[in-house]
Scaffold this motif. Sequence first.
Motif, mmCIF file in Angstrom:
data_model
loop_
_atom_site.group_PDB
_atom_site.id
_atom_site.type_symbol
_atom_site.label_atom_id
_atom_site.label_comp_id
_atom_site.label_asym_id
_atom_site.label_seq_id
_atom_site.Cartn_x
_atom_site.Cartn_y
_atom_site.Cartn_z
ATOM 1 N N GLY A 284 56.515 2.030 20.140
ATOM 2 C CA GLY A 284 56.483 1.279 18.786
ATOM 3 C C GLY A 284 54.970 1.070 18.300
ATOM 4 N N ALA A 285 53.829 1.093 19.063
ATOM 5 C CA ALA A 285 52.436 0.823 18.702
ATOM 6 C C ALA A 285 52.051 2.423 18.432
ATOM 7 C CB ALA A 285 51.723 0.262 19.691
ATOM 8 N N LEU B 99 58.705 9.129 34.335
ATOM 9 C CA LEU B 99 57.842 9.354 33.081
ATOM 10 C C LEU B 99 56.396 9.082 33.591
ATOM 11 C CD1 LEU B 99 60.243 7.866 30.303
ATOM 12 C CD2 LEU B 99 59.552 10.202 30.801
ATOM 13 N N GLY B 100 56.239 8.038 34.445
ATOM 14 C CA GLY B 100 54.729 7.825 34.684
ATOM 15 C C GLY B 100 54.092 9.008 35.462
ATOM 16 N N GLU B 101 54.871 9.980 36.081
ATOM 17 C CA GLU B 101 54.476 11.191 36.739
ATOM 18 C C GLU B 101 53.653 12.080 35.600
ATOM 19 O OE1 GLU B 101 56.367 13.814 40.232
ATOM 20 O OE2 GLU B 101 57.463 12.958 38.824
ATOM 21 N N LEU B 102 54.313 12.078 34.408
ATOM 22 C CA LEU B 102 53.766 12.964 33.547
ATOM 23 C C LEU B 102 52.333 12.821 33.152
ATOM 24 C CD1 LEU B 102 56.896 12.857 30.995
ATOM 25 C CD2 LEU B 102 56.431 14.520 33.083
ATOM 26 N N SER B 103 51.815 11.656 33.106
ATOM 27 C CA SER B 103 50.484 11.514 32.851
ATOM 28 C C SER B 103 49.701 11.584 33.919
ATOM 29 C CB SER B 103 50.335 9.730 32.286
ATOM 30 O OG SER B 103 51.068 9.526 30.995
ATOM 31 N N ALA B 104 50.080 11.227 35.100
ATOM 32 C CA ALA B 104 49.369 11.456 36.314
ATOM 33 C C ALA B 104 49.154 13.113 36.694
ATOM 34 C CB ALA B 104 50.090 10.955 37.536
ATOM 35 N N PRO C 144 53.754 6.868 26.368
ATOM 36 C CA PRO C 144 54.456 5.917 27.370
ATOM 37 C C PRO C 144 55.670 4.990 26.349
ATOM 38 C CG PRO C 144 52.192 5.676 27.851
ATOM 39 C CD PRO C 144 52.439 6.630 26.473
ATOM 40 N N GLY C 145 56.664 4.739 27.066
ATOM 41 C CA GLY C 145 57.743 4.228 26.275
ATOM 42 C C GLY C 145 57.209 2.831 25.665
ATOM 43 N N ASP D 110 64.602 2.781 20.677
ATOM 44 C CA ASP D 110 63.563 3.938 20.858
ATOM 45 C C ASP D 110 63.045 3.762 22.201
ATOM 46 O OD1 ASP D 110 64.304 4.657 18.451
ATOM 47 O OD2 ASP D 110 62.443 3.656 17.349
ATOM 48 N N ARG D 111 62.319 2.398 22.347
ATOM 49 C CA ARG D 111 61.606 2.156 23.566
ATOM 50 C C ARG D 111 62.389 2.393 25.063
ATOM 51 N NH1 ARG D 111 61.521 -2.240 26.503
ATOM 52 N NH2 ARG D 111 62.615 -3.463 24.891
ATOM 53 N N ARG D 112 63.763 1.961 25.075
ATOM 54 C CA ARG D 112 64.417 2.525 26.174
ATOM 55 C C ARG D 112 65.032 3.854 26.258
ATOM 56 N NH1 ARG D 112 68.472 -2.078 27.988
ATOM 57 N NH2 ARG D 112 68.351 -1.057 29.912
ATOM 58 N N PHE D 113 65.721 4.264 25.285
ATOM 59 C CA PHE D 113 66.486 5.287 25.363
ATOM 60 C C PHE D 113 66.227 6.583 24.542
ATOM 61 C CE2 PHE D 113 69.568 1.500 26.064
ATOM 62 C CZ PHE D 113 69.451 1.911 27.475
ATOM 63 N N ALA D 114 65.440 6.524 23.573
ATOM 64 C CA ALA D 114 65.038 7.533 22.633
ATOM 65 C C ALA D 114 64.415 8.878 23.500
ATOM 66 C CB ALA D 114 64.385 7.169 21.417
#
Lengths: 376, 121
Positions: free
Chosen positions: A143-144, A201-206, A138-139, A167-171
């Motif tokens: 970083g973590a 992107l949330g749909e991917l994990s679901a 997840p975006g 990275d978090r927003r656009f990479a």
Amino acid sequence: MAVGPDTADPPTVEQLLRRVAAHGLPGQPDRICDEPPAADVWSSLIGRVGSQRLQGLLLAAVGAGALPVTDEQRDTAVERHFGACVSVLRLEHRLLEATDVLEDAGIQLLALKGSALAHLAYPDPAWRVFNDVDVLVPGEQLGAALATLTAAFGATRPVPEVRSGYDRRFAKSVTLRCPDGIELDVHRNLVFGTFGFAIDLGELSASAHRFELGDRRIATLGPEARLLHACYHAGLGDRTPRYNSVRDVAQLLLTGDQDPCEVLALAERWRSLAVLQRGIRLCRALLGVEVTGPLADATADYRPSKQEARAIASYVGADRSHAAKVLASVPFIDGLRAKAAFLIANLGPSRRLLERRHGRGAWVGRAWRALQRRPR
Amino acid sequence: MAAIPDESDPRGTATWRRAPRALWRRSGERTLVLCPGQDRPLVISGAGQAIWELLADPIEERALVSVLAEAVDADRDRVGSETRAFLEHLASESAAIREPRPDVGTASEDPPAGRADEAGP
């Protein structure tokens, strides 16, 4: 059933490569050629097979008798596949280790491409060779995840972040290089810019599915998203599409794991019908595979919008460039602020990055020239 | 590496299975097995590949020997000693795990029919 080569002349390296890439797919000739390739042809073929990561299909074709070879050529095919397999197994161990450390850190991940496709799409995972480890996180956890993997494996980041928060927003992904040479591609999206903005992107994990690797069940994309991702990779990844990437599309279609209605619904939500169409068409154009069925029917007459055509051209057109992708992305972004943030973040990157990539002082000129090459 | 047969389980009642993180691929007529922390793969060929396939699920050693002896129509004692040596070799390379049964010494002499019937090289 097709039996053999259709011309009397010995096939060229390109023809052999194409037939190797299509080996085992429906409608392909039983024989790739009638005689062992000449030494110079074989030498070129082996080089191309390596760069296209087709060692598994080459050995399968040789083993099945579809590609006649001399004893020496057989030894070479065996040796190249052996080396590729050792590399792949090391990568799969790293994927297991990465899964362990990321999950211990509370970070969800999905394995992408290589190992997942090898185990889920191909009749024998040894047919699918890959050369890095791709995971999606997840975006908000990117970083973590990077910090965790860096600490766990002593990895370094060859290309720094464009600017803080980028990275978090656009990479699309961040590449980490481990001391043993293994590359970890940590994705937050399946494609940069353009179509990536339409992906939930949330749909991917679901919708994740799992495959067994060692003692773990590794999460990966669901079958419908897996197919669309393969289409993104095959259709947008390289100006000249790679045989192995297109083979992935054909192989996934062959499994029939997807619900065609779900694929089409997902492609509509992701504004990616044009990419799905391109993936299916590449199966025929590159591999000579006629894709039939609901997906082929539904996309056959689809007319990409100007925005979609421009987006695809920004990846694979004559004037493709990072700036072209950035500009082609604008129609895919919701909201003026988000558009502005993306444009600023990409067209005015940090001096540190540009100096590292292009040398001091060169970036203004490069950026300006890139902007002049707008896709037609 | 030379394998040393384990004399503590002469009746072959131990159960064997692949090590959980022994990853592998078939490459032509060989199977490559790479265990964690190793740079070089263990290369299995010939009848060893059949044993590796049969280790996909936990299997009692004597059941394994039984199906192999039947498949190659060979003396069971000879197949048993060679199989034991191979399994010990896999274990020494961390590619396989032996799980002794708690009831060693009291188990029936006959291998479990279901397992023997299911398996086949």
